[in-house]
Every structure is written in structure tokens, then in C-alpha cells.
Design a protein around this motif. Structure first.
Motif, PDB file in Angstrom:
ATOM      1  N   GLY A   1      24.976 -11.099 -34.810  1.00 43.22           N
ATOM      2  CA  GLY A   1      24.869  -9.873 -35.576  1.00 43.22           C
ATOM      3  C   GLY A   1      25.205 -10.018 -37.045  1.00 43.22           C
ATOM      4  O   GLY A   1      25.410  -9.021 -37.743  1.00 43.22           O
ATOM      5  N   VAL A   2      25.263 -11.262 -37.539  1.00 47.10           N
ATOM      6  CA  VAL A   2      25.640 -11.508 -38.936  1.00 47.10           C
ATOM      7  C   VAL A   2      24.410 -11.984 -39.704  1.00 47.10           C
ATOM      8  O   VAL A   2      23.825 -13.019 -39.372  1.00 47.10           O
ATOM      9  N   THR A   3      24.018 -11.250 -40.709  1.00 39.70           N
ATOM     10  CA  THR A   3      22.853 -11.629 -41.518  1.00 39.70           C
ATOM     11  C   THR A   3      23.207 -11.850 -42.983  1.00 39.70           C
ATOM     12  O   THR A   3      22.433 -12.468 -43.717  1.00 39.70           O
ATOM     13  N   ASP A   4      24.345 -11.339 -43.425  1.00 38.40           N
ATOM     14  CA  ASP A   4      24.771 -11.515 -44.819  1.00 38.40           C
ATOM     15  C   ASP A   4      25.874 -12.569 -44.900  1.00 38.40           C
ATOM     16  O   ASP A   4      26.710 -12.670 -43.997  1.00 38.40           O
ATOM     17  N   TRP A   5      25.882 -13.305 -45.984  1.00 42.42           N
ATOM     18  CA  TRP A   5      26.951 -14.280 -46.183  1.00 42.42           C
ATOM     19  C   TRP A   5      28.292 -13.566 -46.359  1.00 42.42           C
ATOM     20  O   TRP A   5      28.369 -12.547 -47.063  1.00 42.42           O
ATOM     21  N   PRO A   6      29.337 -14.089 -45.752  1.00 48.23           N
ATOM     22  CA  PRO A   6      30.665 -13.495 -45.957  1.00 48.23           C
ATOM     23  C   PRO A   6      31.127 -13.690 -47.401  1.00 48.23           C
ATOM     24  O   PRO A   6      30.880 -14.738 -48.006  1.00 48.23           O
ATOM     25  N   THR A   7      31.782 -12.686 -47.944  1.00 49.68           N
ATOM     26  CA  THR A   7      32.217 -12.736 -49.346  1.00 49.68           C
ATOM     27  C   THR A   7      33.708 -12.995 -49.506  1.00 49.68           C
ATOM     28  O   THR A   7      34.194 -13.160 -50.622  1.00 49.68           O
ATOM     29  N   THR A   8      34.438 -13.021 -48.398  1.00 49.54           N
ATOM     30  CA  THR A   8      35.874 -13.299 -48.435  1.00 49.54           C
ATOM     31  C   THR A   8      36.230 -14.187 -47.244  1.00 49.54           C
ATOM     32  O   THR A   8      35.497 -14.210 -46.237  1.00 49.54           O
ATOM     33  N   PRO A   9      37.357 -14.884 -47.307  1.00 49.66           N
ATOM     34  CA  PRO A   9      37.797 -15.656 -46.143  1.00 49.66           C
ATOM     35  C   PRO A   9      37.971 -14.778 -44.906  1.00 49.66           C
ATOM     36  O   PRO A   9      37.676 -15.212 -43.784  1.00 49.66           O
ATOM     37  N   GLN A  10      38.430 -13.543 -45.091  1.00 47.87           N
ATOM     38  CA  GLN A  10      38.631 -12.650 -43.953  1.00 47.87           C
ATOM     39  C   GLN A  10      37.297 -12.297 -43.283  1.00 47.87           C
ATOM     40  O   GLN A  10      37.196 -12.248 -42.054  1.00 47.87           O
ATOM     41  N   GLU A  11      36.263 -12.075 -44.084  1.00 45.53           N
ATOM     42  CA  GLU A  11      34.935 -11.810 -43.527  1.00 45.53           C
ATOM     43  C   GLU A  11      34.396 -13.041 -42.799  1.00 45.53           C
ATOM     44  O   GLU A  11      33.758 -12.921 -41.750  1.00 45.53           O
TER      45      GLU A  11
END
Length: 439
Positions: free
Chosen positions: A165-175
Motif C-alpha cells: 500500500g506504499v506508493t510514495d517515497w517516505p520523507t522521514t525515518p519514521q515514515e
């Protein structure tokens, strides 16, 4: 092999090499390995030492030599591929017999380059033409030219991430951690693969120094008692993410059984979702996908999960640097090979890497970076000599796998300790070493 092996220990970096030529010819003359004025006239037989055992075994390097001979017919090139490149060359460099052209071993201190390699030209001259030349700049002279450069980030299987369900790159370590947890929950893939056993892939995390702050001089700023692992500093962010991945059970169950060659097929087949590597690995993983019958386009590359002013940054750093043995009897022929291989062979483009030639285009393998406005930061190496000296004196090994192996072991409970005390110990050793080393 397909990529360099782990470097030797930090102590060896300072103790392994005495004066080259102890076996017989004396100290090197310092003669410049100048670029030949007429390619057709340069002559000699040269041996090129390489870590690319795969390209020697399949005949690729011989095909490069045949192309080289079309413009340099009087030079005979032979190759010697070394499986344990770092270890074997380290031993040879206690003599004069370490090829005519070689990749500079990572364990050789930068300030010692003039003992072992012929200068290739001035910093001003070569810096205007080539990227990464400051990595081998000692006293205003350049001692090595990069085979290519590599961007740094995470190789990932797009299909697995989409399934989670992930299509966008994470922008933080938490993401990033949340995305790995989604992969664990919704797929059968190992969310992250450390390549702990082979070790050298763990050193790729150090290549992201500069990605967090988008600062080209981030590595240079380590040259002092700066507590690199203090909260807010780049290594604190980088190594905390690795620790949290393992602590959260998001990596393979038994790091001692990882296998680099096998990992290529695993990420290609979707058995592994993510690995931290340089962009040089994209072509290898896509080749593995073709062999596995999966879609090579599903092998993606994302930047380190931090943004500055709403934009991702990724460091571009030098891979192995090609150098001429200071004792070579055929320096002009050796230099002719380096120049041709860098500028004319097409090697960097075939490997999907960033050319050392400043005028060359960014490779197609980094199209996703271009499409998403990722800023490539060419990392300065101006203070690498000082940083190396501190690192060696502190016995940490930023370019070696052992301290991150210990980090992984603490995170998974195989060694005693916790992240705060581990970082405090690293900072103490670094700051104490900086008082005397690298000055």
C-alpha cells in the motif's frame, strides 16, 4: 563478485603499509604519469589489477582492451582479477609488484598516496575535467581518477512496496519504518536485508553522509572533535535508522546467514523489499530480475528518507579510484589506459553509474531521481585525509563493516548495550582521537 569486498580493519589502515619498494627498487621517484600526447605512439605492456572478477571471467574486460588497442595499438593490456581485492593488494603493496594500474585500496591512508602512486596531474587541471578528483588530492596533485561515481539511497522492489500500500517515497525515518512495518504485515517479503555476513554493504550507510543535511561538505566537517553521533548530527540520524530497522524486527531473522549474491535474486523475486546500496547496484539487480523472469522495471531506487526545504538530497560519491603504480616502468601506457577507460570505454554508462567526466549526462538508472527533483550533492573529499586519520586512531572504521555489525548485534540483542551508550562510546573515541590525529 560484482562489487568490492569489505575493507580490512582500522588498525591495518595505519600499520599495514610500510615504504613501498622494500623488496628492492627503493622509493618511488614522484615522476608524473602524464597523459600521452600521441595515443598511437605510447607503448608498453601493462597489468591492470581489478576487483571485477565477473567482468574478467566473462571476457568483458578483454573486449574493452581490444577497443583500446584500436587507438593504442602498441600497448598490451592484461588483467588480474582478485576475489579478495583489498586483502591481496594490501600484501602486494609491501613490494613494488602491485600491477601498473590498480584501484586504490580503501585501507591506504590518503596522505600516503605519494608513497605508492604516481601523480596524474595538478588539482586545478584534473579538477576542471573530472568529478571526485579531490578524493585523491594530496598537496595539490591528484593520484587517482574515479572509475565512476555513485548516488546513494535504497534499492527497493516497487511491486512489494505497492502490495503493502506504499506508493510514495517516505520523507522521514519514521515514515520509512512505518512503510517497512506495512510490508511486514501485508506481504511475505523481508522488509529490509542487511547483508550482514558479507559486511561491505553495511559501509554504504556512511556514503549517505551529506544526504541528511544536503551539505556537500558534511564529510569534511567530521575533521575534528565534533561528536559525529550526537543527536542532530548526520551519523546519529543514519545509524539510528539502521538500529531501529533491526530493533523493530524488520530485517532478516538471522543476519549471520545473509548472502550478497543470493540477495540479488531475492530482491528481484520480491522475497526482499529493500536494501541500502549505491546506485551502481541498480543494473545488477535488474539483471537478476531478467534472469529470474521478473520485470526489471520493478527495481527502483529511492533517496535517504529525509528532506531539506521540501526536497530530497542524495550524495554522489566516488567509487574506486584508478591509479598508476609509482614503480611502473610504463607509466605513460598505464595513464593512457586510465584516460581511455574513463572517457571512451562507456563503462560507467553500462554500469548505470555517474561518469567521472563532468560533461557526461546523468545515467538513465537515475531517471526516478530526475523525475522527482532529487538534488545530487557531489560530496567534498577535501578533508578526507584528516577524517581518515581520526577514524583510524579512534579504531572505528567508517568505511568498514565492523562497527555497524556491532550496532546490528546490539539492536537484535546478540550483544549487550543500548543505542545511547553505543553512540556515546563512539563520540568519546572520535573526539579523543581528533585531539592528536589529523592535525
Amino acid at each position: 563478485m560484482g562489487k568490492k569486498k569489505a575493507l580490512t580493519g582500522a588498525l591495518l589502515a595505519t600499520a599495514m603499509l610500510t615504504v613501498a619498494g622494500c623488496g628492492g627498487g627503493g622509493a618511488p621517484s614522484g615522476e608524473t604519469a602524464a597523459a600521452p600526447s600521441s595515443p598511437g605512439d605510447v607503448s608498453g605492456e601493462i597489468k591492470v589489477l581489478t576487483h571485477r572478477t565477473d567482468l574478467v571471467q566473462d571476457g568483458t574486460m578483454d573486449r574493452y582492451a581490444a577497443e583500446f588497442n584500436k587507438t593504442h595499438p602498441k600497448v598490451k593490456v592484461t588483467f588480474e582479477a582478485l576475489t579478495d581485492y583489498e586483502g591481496e593488494v594490501r600484501i602486494r603493496m609491501n613490494t613494488e609488484d602491485y600491477g601498473d594500474v590498480l584501484m586504490i585500496p580503501g585501507a591506504v591512508a590518503k596522505n600516503d598516496y605519494p608513497k605508492f602512486f604516481a601523480p596524474l596531474g595538478t588539482s586545478e587541471e584534473l579538477g576542471a575535467k573530472y568529478r571526485f578528483s579531490d578524493k585523491t588530492d594530496v598537496g595539490g596533485k591528484v593520484y587517482g581518477i574515479a572509475q565512476f561515481g555513485t548516488a546513494n539511497g535504497f534499492l527497493y522492489n516497487k511491486a512489494v512496496w505497492r502490495k503493502a500500500g506504499v506508493t510514495d517515497w517516505p520523507t522521514t525515518p519514521q515514515e520509512f519504518l512505518a512503510d517497512l512495518r506495512a510490508i511486514e504485515a501485508k506481504t511475505d517479503a523481508v522488509p529490509y536485508y542487511t547483508n550482514f555476513k558479507d559486511g561491505w554493504p553495511l559501509t554504504a550507510w556512511s556514503n549517505s553522509i551529506g544526504s541528511v543535511t544536503c551539505d556537500a561538505k558534511a564529510n569534511d566537517k567530521l575533521a575534528g572533535p565534533v561528536s559525529p553521533w550526537r543527536e542532530g548530527n548526520e551519523l546519529h540520524v543514519i545509524d539510528s535508522l539502521l538500529y531501529d530497522v533491526v530493533k523493530g524486527g524488520l530485517s532478516e531473522k538471522d543476519p549471520g546467514t545473509t548472502n550478497w549474491e543470493a540477495s540479488k535474486g531475492m530482491i528481484a523475486k520480491g522475497q526482499v523489499a529493500t536494501m541500502h546500496l549505491g546506485s551502481w547496484a541498480i543494473t545488477q539487480m535488474r539483471d537478476a530480475a531478467r534472469k529470474a523472469g521478473t520485470d526489471p522495471a520493478e527495481i527502483g531506487f529511492m533517496p535517504f528518507p529525509v528532506q531539506k526545504d521540501g526536497r530530497f538530497c542524495a550524495t554522489a560519491v566516488s567509487d574506486y579510484q584508478q591509479a598508476v603504480n609509482a614503480h611502473s616502468a610504463h607509466k605513460s601506457a598505464a595513464r593512457a589506459w586510465i584516460d581511455w577507460f574513463t572517457e571512451k570505454s562507456g563503462y560507467s554508462a553500462k554500469e548505470g553509474a555517474i561518469s567521472a567526466v563532468k560533461t557526461a549526462a546523468v545515467p538513465d538508472t537515475l531517471k526516478d531521481f530526475g523525475d522527482n527533483d532529487v538534488k545530487l550533492v557531489e560530496r567534498s573529499e577535501a578533508e578526507t585525509g584528516k577524517v581518515n586519520a581520526i577514524d583510524n586512531a579512534a579504531e572505528i572504521g567508517l568505511a568498514e563493516p565492523d562497527y555497524r555489525r556491532r550496532l546490528v548485534d546490539i539492536a537484535r540483542g546478540a550483544q549487550k548495550g543500548d543505542l545511547r551508550s553505543f553512540f556515546a562510546d563512539l563520540d568519546k573515541r572520535w573526539d579523543e582521537a581528533a585531539k592528536t590525529a589529523g592535525s
